[in-house]
Scaffold this active site. Structure first.
Site, PDB file in Angstrom:
ATOM      1  N   LYS A  40      49.009  36.600  30.743  1.00 39.02           N
ATOM      2  CA  LYS A  40      48.965  37.094  32.123  1.00 39.02           C
ATOM      3  C   LYS A  40      50.386  37.496  32.532  1.00 39.02           C
ATOM      4  CE  LYS A  40      47.245  35.604  36.711  1.00 39.02           C
ATOM      5  NZ  LYS A  40      46.528  34.515  37.431  1.00 39.02           N
ATOM      6  N   SER A 115      42.306  35.888  39.777  1.00 36.29           N
ATOM      7  CA  SER A 115      43.401  36.806  39.600  1.00 36.29           C
ATOM      8  C   SER A 115      43.783  37.070  38.143  1.00 36.29           C
ATOM      9  CB  SER A 115      44.625  36.278  40.352  1.00 36.29           C
ATOM     10  OG  SER A 115      45.070  35.067  39.807  1.00 36.29           O
ATOM     11  N   SER A 139      41.139  31.105  39.534  1.00 42.66           N
ATOM     12  CA  SER A 139      41.544  32.386  38.950  1.00 42.66           C
ATOM     13  C   SER A 139      41.417  32.520  37.445  1.00 42.66           C
ATOM     14  CB  SER A 139      42.985  32.692  39.321  1.00 42.66           C
ATOM     15  OG  SER A 139      43.014  33.361  40.551  1.00 42.66           O
TER      16      SER A 139
HETATM   17  N1  GLN Z   1      41.045  33.764  44.946  1.00 44.87           N
HETATM   18  C1  GLN Z   1      41.970  32.714  45.250  1.00 44.87           C
HETATM   19  C2  GLN Z   1      43.149  33.277  46.042  1.00 44.87           C
HETATM   20  O1  GLN Z   1      43.090  34.412  46.391  1.00 44.87           O
HETATM   21  C3  GLN Z   1      42.413  32.061  43.967  1.00 44.87           C
HETATM   22  C4  GLN Z   1      43.546  32.715  43.298  1.00 44.87           C
HETATM   23  C5  GLN Z   1      44.064  31.943  42.117  1.00 44.87           C
HETATM   24  O2  GLN Z   1      43.462  30.995  41.623  1.00 44.87           O
HETATM   25  N2  GLN Z   1      45.263  32.350  41.689  1.00 44.87           N
HETATM   26  O3  GLN Z   1      44.081  32.615  46.390  1.00 44.87           O
END
Ligand code: GLN
Length: 446
Positions: A40, A115, A139
């Site tokens: 990532k 994400s 995410s």
């Molecule tokens: N969707 C969640 C957010 O927008 C989780 C994001 C994540 O786990 N990095 O914060």
């Protein structure tokens, strides 16, 4: 270009999952020799671009390796690409990446989720053997469900976060995607372990996870997160979950329905928003164009910082920073930030009680399949959204290990099963995941 790199380029033309390619002579040898592994793009690897899919970091070259990168290289991985993500990890769609949306390998009109969307899509497409991600709210586990991959978020402190761009430090975990449970067990052996460079890293010994996958389900106690299942609208999703539970019972497992206070469940998302945005605005105070990133011109330090931050972040990030700054403001801190932390503690205690007399908890990772690229599916005040779409954040609050495996299809799209266990019981979690994977014999065809 190697054959593998050629294939990766071909797949990426469809998926838009890759921010930059990495070509390195691999020198290490060990557990994951010659595995193609993607990172990532919030994970630093010396000499590579590390943009976190954010305009402000779009020219940021890493000057050192994250600990996980050193571990991958030492065990023979062939690190081949840096993958797209929601800007700074803040999002669940991968629509906010500066390089554009990542497409779902099962249907190019659908999102990968986020994400860690680029990593999920590449593994779901079987274009790499494994990929690293981060999980602050879900995410890794949510995009894994959407893309038909195994996604693992181990216990807080199990994998070092040194060298990984943070989002919200009390919730952030490094984890990964693989194509099957056995590879997931191997990856944790590679990545886990104490790291003196990360003060939240655990001293708990690393186990030989891949050798501990055998499990006889007879007499084993499994919790079913009923509050989640009961609010899922999709009939086929609920049915496939119920029929999996019956199959596990047929093998002698004891399934126990589990409930939590519904007010606490409805509070999960607001609590998460307050804590994550507050920690994010603090963590990202260093993104100012002076120490890091793409600097904008200005007459003095303040105008440089202002111009850099104004142009370097999308409006979504700015909104979240304003939200976080509000929660941390002297006048609000007690009623907003501290209150969120108190409710987080109540949720953690309730979950700990819920999982006490079972080995694992099961629920659908999401109540829906990957949405279409331009689809807005959710009524954000419904329990279906607040509970079924957000329950996985509980194990960012608790820090307990939690993973998703594919367990069926709805409308030819993969669906994910979420399996969570007690702290540092990854071996138990993997053994159940393996037993379930064997039972359902999911092929991953697209
Ligand atoms: N969707 C969640 C957010 O927008 C989780 C994001 C994540 O786990 N990095 O914060």
């Amino acid at each position: 270009m190697s054959d593998n790199q050629k294939r990766l380029h071909e797949v990426n033309e469809k998926l838009n999952a890759i921010v930059s390619y990495v070509e390195l002579e691999t020198s290490g040898s060990g557990l994951i020799e010659n595995w193609d592994v993607a990172l990532k793009d919030n994970i630093n690897m010396k000499g590579t671009l590390t943009t976190a899919s954010c305009e402000l970091l779009s020219n940021h070259l890493s000057i050192y390796n994250a600990t996980v990168v050193d571990k991958l290289l030492a065990t023979g991985a062939n690190i081949c690409a840096k993958t797209s993500m929601d800007e700074l990890g803040m999002g669940g769609t991968n629509l906010s990446a500066i390089t554009g949306p990542v497409k779902n390998p099962y249907d190019l009109d659908r999102i990968s989720g986020g994400s860690s969307g680029g990593s999920a899509a590449l593994v779901g497409a079987h274009a790499v053997r494994a990929a690293l991600g981060t999980d602050t709210g879900d995410s890794i586990r949510k995009p894994a469900a959407y893309c038909g991959a195994v996604g693992v978020k181990p216990t807080y402190g199990r994998i070092s976060r040194y060298g990984v761009i943070p989002y919200a430090s009390s919730l952030d975990h490094v984890g990964y995607f693989t194509q099957n449970v056995e590879d997931a067990a191997v990856m944790l052996e590679v990545l886990a372990g104490r790291d003196d460079l990360d003060m939240t890293s655990s001293f708990e010994p690393v186990e030989n996870y891949a050798a501990l996958l055998d499990l006889d389900l007879k007499g084993k106690r499994i919790g079913v997160f009923k509050d989640v299942q009961d609010v899922i609208g999709n009939e086929s999703m609920r049915q496939q979950f119920a029929s999996l539970c019956e199959q596990l019972e047929a093998q002698g497992a004891i399934l126990v329905d589990k409930h939590m206070n519904v007010e606490l469940l409805r509070a999960m998302l607001p609590v998460y928003s307050v804590i994550s945005n507050s920690e994010a605005v603090a963590n990202h105070a260093n993104l100012d164009g002076v120490r890091y990133g793409k600097s904008q011109p200005g007459d003095d330090l303040e105008s440089i910082m202002k111009a850099t931050r104004s142009q370097g972040f999308s409006s979504m990030i700015k909104r979240r920073f304003v939200y976080g700054a509000y929660a941390l403001d002297d006048d609000n801190q007690e009623d907003v930030f501290n209150q969120a932390k108190r409710v987080r503690r109540m949720i953690v205690d309730a979950y700990a009680t819920m999982i006490e007399d079972v080995d694992i908890m099961l629920a659908c990772a999401s109540g829906v399949i990957a949405p279409k690229l331009n689809e807005n599916t959710h009524n954000e005040r419904s329990d279906e959204y607040l509970i079924a779409e957000n329950h996985m954040v509980i194990n960012n609050f608790t820090g307990y290990p939690s993973m998703t495996i594919p367990f069926g299809y709805v409308d030819d799209m993969p669906i994910g099963l979420n399996i969570s266990a007690k702290p540092f019981k990854e071996a138990t979690m993997f053994a159940y995941a393996k037993a379930i994977e064997t039972q359902i014999n999911w092929k991953g065809e697209f």
